[in-house]
Design a protein around this motif. Structure first.
Motif, PDB file in Angstrom:
ATOM      1  N   GLN A 151     -58.684  30.510  15.229  1.00  0.00           N
ATOM      2  CA  GLN A 151     -59.688  29.563  14.756  1.00  0.00           C
ATOM      3  C   GLN A 151     -60.509  29.079  15.942  1.00  0.00           C
ATOM      4  N   VAL A 152     -61.823  29.079  15.748  1.00  0.00           N
ATOM      5  CA  VAL A 152     -62.758  28.729  16.825  1.00  0.00           C
ATOM      6  C   VAL A 152     -63.603  27.546  16.372  1.00  0.00           C
ATOM      7  N   LEU A 153     -63.686  26.532  17.211  1.00  0.00           N
ATOM      8  CA  LEU A 153     -64.437  25.315  16.893  1.00  0.00           C
ATOM      9  C   LEU A 153     -65.861  25.440  17.399  1.00  0.00           C
ATOM     10  N   GLY A 189     -67.287  22.063  14.152  1.00  0.00           N
ATOM     11  CA  GLY A 189     -67.086  21.494  12.836  1.00  0.00           C
ATOM     12  C   GLY A 189     -65.695  20.877  12.763  1.00  0.00           C
ATOM     13  N   ARG A 190     -65.382  20.316  11.614  1.00  0.00           N
ATOM     14  CA  ARG A 190     -64.060  19.734  11.414  1.00  0.00           C
ATOM     15  C   ARG A 190     -63.136  20.784  10.798  1.00  0.00           C
ATOM     16  N   LEU A 191     -61.927  20.872  11.330  1.00  0.00           N
ATOM     17  CA  LEU A 191     -60.950  21.848  10.871  1.00  0.00           C
ATOM     18  C   LEU A 191     -59.617  21.163  10.587  1.00  0.00           C
ATOM     19  N   SER A 192     -59.094  21.422   9.399  1.00  0.00           N
ATOM     20  CA  SER A 192     -57.733  21.015   9.053  1.00  0.00           C
ATOM     21  C   SER A 192     -56.976  22.272   8.680  1.00  0.00           C
ATOM     22  N   CYS A 247     -65.529  27.524  12.759  1.00  0.00           N
ATOM     23  CA  CYS A 247     -66.020  26.307  12.118  1.00  0.00           C
ATOM     24  C   CYS A 247     -67.329  25.902  12.790  1.00  0.00           C
ATOM     25  N   ALA A 248     -68.446  26.250  12.161  1.00  0.00           N
ATOM     26  CA  ALA A 248     -69.758  25.954  12.725  1.00  0.00           C
ATOM     27  C   ALA A 248     -70.015  24.452  12.710  1.00  0.00           C
ATOM     28  N   GLY A 249     -70.935  24.003  13.538  1.00  0.00           N
ATOM     29  CA  GLY A 249     -71.282  22.593  13.597  1.00  0.00           C
ATOM     30  C   GLY A 249     -71.684  22.051  12.235  1.00  0.00           C
ATOM     31  N   GLY A 250     -71.140  20.895  11.856  1.00  0.00           N
ATOM     32  CA  GLY A 250     -71.455  20.273  10.582  1.00  0.00           C
ATOM     33  C   GLY A 250     -70.575  20.715   9.433  1.00  0.00           C
ATOM     34  N   SER A 251     -69.727  21.719   9.640  1.00  0.00           N
ATOM     35  CA  SER A 251     -68.849  22.200   8.564  1.00  0.00           C
ATOM     36  C   SER A 251     -67.589  21.334   8.483  1.00  0.00           C
ATOM     37  N   ASP A 252     -66.917  21.424   7.344  1.00  0.00           N
ATOM     38  CA  ASP A 252     -65.668  20.696   7.108  1.00  0.00           C
ATOM     39  C   ASP A 252     -64.757  21.645   6.347  1.00  0.00           C
ATOM     40  N   LEU A 281     -52.654  21.174  12.017  1.00  0.00           N
ATOM     41  CA  LEU A 281     -53.556  20.804  13.095  1.00  0.00           C
ATOM     42  C   LEU A 281     -54.853  20.301  12.485  1.00  0.00           C
ATOM     43  N   VAL A 282     -55.312  19.132  12.939  1.00  0.00           N
ATOM     44  CA  VAL A 282     -56.596  18.590  12.500  1.00  0.00           C
ATOM     45  C   VAL A 282     -57.418  18.306  13.752  1.00  0.00           C
ATOM     46  N   CYS A 283     -58.628  18.842  13.802  1.00  0.00           N
ATOM     47  CA  CYS A 283     -59.455  18.638  14.977  1.00  0.00           C
ATOM     48  C   CYS A 283     -60.927  18.665  14.591  1.00  0.00           C
ATOM     49  N   GLY A 284     -61.749  18.232  15.513  1.00  0.00           N
ATOM     50  CA  GLY A 284     -63.177  18.145  15.240  1.00  0.00           C
ATOM     51  C   GLY A 284     -63.591  16.738  14.853  1.00  0.00           C
ATOM     52  N   PRO A 285     -64.852  16.531  14.475  1.00  0.00           N
ATOM     53  CA  PRO A 285     -65.366  15.202  14.136  1.00  0.00           C
ATOM     54  C   PRO A 285     -64.542  14.527  13.037  1.00  0.00           C
ATOM     55  N   GLY A 286     -64.165  13.282  13.285  1.00  0.00           N
ATOM     56  CA  GLY A 286     -63.396  12.530  12.306  1.00  0.00           C
ATOM     57  C   GLY A 286     -61.906  12.752  12.364  1.00  0.00           C
ATOM     58  N   ALA A 287     -61.441  13.674  13.204  1.00  0.00           N
ATOM     59  CA  ALA A 287     -60.002  13.910  13.336  1.00  0.00           C
ATOM     60  C   ALA A 287     -59.362  12.776  14.123  1.00  0.00           C
ATOM     61  N   PRO A 288     -58.058  12.562  13.958  1.00  0.00           N
ATOM     62  CA  PRO A 288     -57.374  11.518  14.731  1.00  0.00           C
ATOM     63  C   PRO A 288     -57.604  11.687  16.223  1.00  0.00           C
ATOM     64  N   GLY A 289     -57.662  10.582  16.925  1.00  0.00           N
ATOM     65  CA  GLY A 289     -57.923  10.606  18.353  1.00  0.00           C
ATOM     66  C   GLY A 289     -56.898  11.426  19.122  1.00  0.00           C
ATOM     67  N   GLY A 290     -57.346  12.079  20.171  1.00  0.00           N
ATOM     68  CA  GLY A 290     -56.453  12.854  21.024  1.00  0.00           C
ATOM     69  C   GLY A 290     -56.436  14.336  20.748  1.00  0.00           C
ATOM     70  N   TRP A 291     -57.150  14.787  19.677  1.00  0.00           N
ATOM     71  CA  TRP A 291     -57.098  16.208  19.342  1.00  0.00           C
ATOM     72  C   TRP A 291     -57.661  17.087  20.446  1.00  0.00           C
ATOM     73  N   ASP A 292     -58.575  16.543  21.250  1.00  0.00           N
ATOM     74  CA  ASP A 292     -59.170  17.321  22.324  1.00  0.00           C
ATOM     75  C   ASP A 292     -58.555  16.999  23.680  1.00  0.00           C
ATOM     76  N   GLY A 293     -57.476  16.199  23.671  1.00  0.00           N
ATOM     77  CA  GLY A 293     -56.830  15.808  24.913  1.00  0.00           C
ATOM     78  C   GLY A 293     -55.834  16.847  25.399  1.00  0.00           C
TER      79      GLY A 293
END
Length: 252
Positions: free
Chosen positions: A142-144, A152-155, A116-121, A172-184
């Protein structure tokens, strides 16, 4: 000017020919989804998914379907990683995978990484239906983001049924706009590569696999029925592949 995305479907059907060889009565690709048969071993058929264009881009909707009939053996890979990119069309890109394995059929689904390249959804949905006597090896990686760029954003949703029974349904939802904690620490823990390995074998029903931790960033978990799940995270795609390959080798 209104820009619409690309819609494309690739279909594979694998059938035992009665002589110990798997035939491919259906091998059809559209647009950016090209299919090529490659040399197999024994009675196994092998197919390579070749990306004929960039994408998926924003607004695109790709679908890949594979149907493995009783007695057939199919291995599917891809020629290179798939890279989701931002596009001119608004909206997310969608990548659907639909797999069906009959009793006595065998499928190895081993594509390269999805990045998921930067800016992708990107929304990925993988649905698998395995007969009670079917066999499956499925790998998702899957690689962010590419090297040095923001993700990018991945669902991503993965659902597996064995013998008509749901054994796995996770999202799994992660990346910009995903619910908080995805990178925790409870989810990715700062890693940028995430993968799953699902293995279905009839013998697991009689001799269940014991759950265990694999190294520092992976875990093997038995599922209901004759199936196991390996989940892993890693700093990059190379390390992720190594972990999943070692897990598959350990299962024998």
């Amino acid at each position: 000017m209104i820009v619409s995305g690309v819609r494309a479907t690739a279909r594979i059907a694998a059938r035992a020919d009665g002589r110990g060889v798997t035939s491919l009565p259906v091998l059809e690709g559209e647009g950016p989804l090209a299919l090529r048969r490659t040399r197999g071993s024994g009675g196994e058929a092998r197919v390579m998914l070749v990306g004929a264009m960039s994408g998926p881009l924003g607004g695109d909707h790709f679908t890949v379907e594979a149907d493995v009939e009783e007695g057939a053996r199919l291995r599917v890979g891809s020629a290179a990683a798939t890279i989701a990119l931002p596009g001119q069309a608004k909206g997310e890109a969608c990548y659907d995978v639909r797999l069906k394995v009959a009793d006595g059929g065998e499928l190895e689904w081993l594509p390269e990484q999805l990045i998921c390249a930067g800016g992708s959804d990107l929304r990925v949905a993988t649905r698998v239906d395995v007969g009670g006597g079917g066999r499956l090896v499925l790998r998702e990686e899957q690689v962010l983001g590419r090297f040095g760029e923001r993700p990018g954003r991945l669902s991503s949703r993965l659902s597996v049924r064995v013998g008509g029974r749901v054994v796995l349904d996770q999202e799994l939802v992660c990346g910009p706009g995903a619910p908080g904690g995805w990178d925790g620490p409870a989810v990715l823990g700062g890693h940028r590569a995430v993968g799953q390995l699902v293995v279905v074998r009839p013998e697991f029903g009689a001799e269940p696999v014991t759950g265990r931790v694999l190294g520092e960033s992976a875990v093997l978990m038995p599922l209901a029925g004759p199936a196991v799940l390996v989940s892993a995270v890693a700093t990059d795609a190379l390390r992720l592949r190594r972990v999943l390959d070692e897990a598959l080798a350990a299962l024998g």
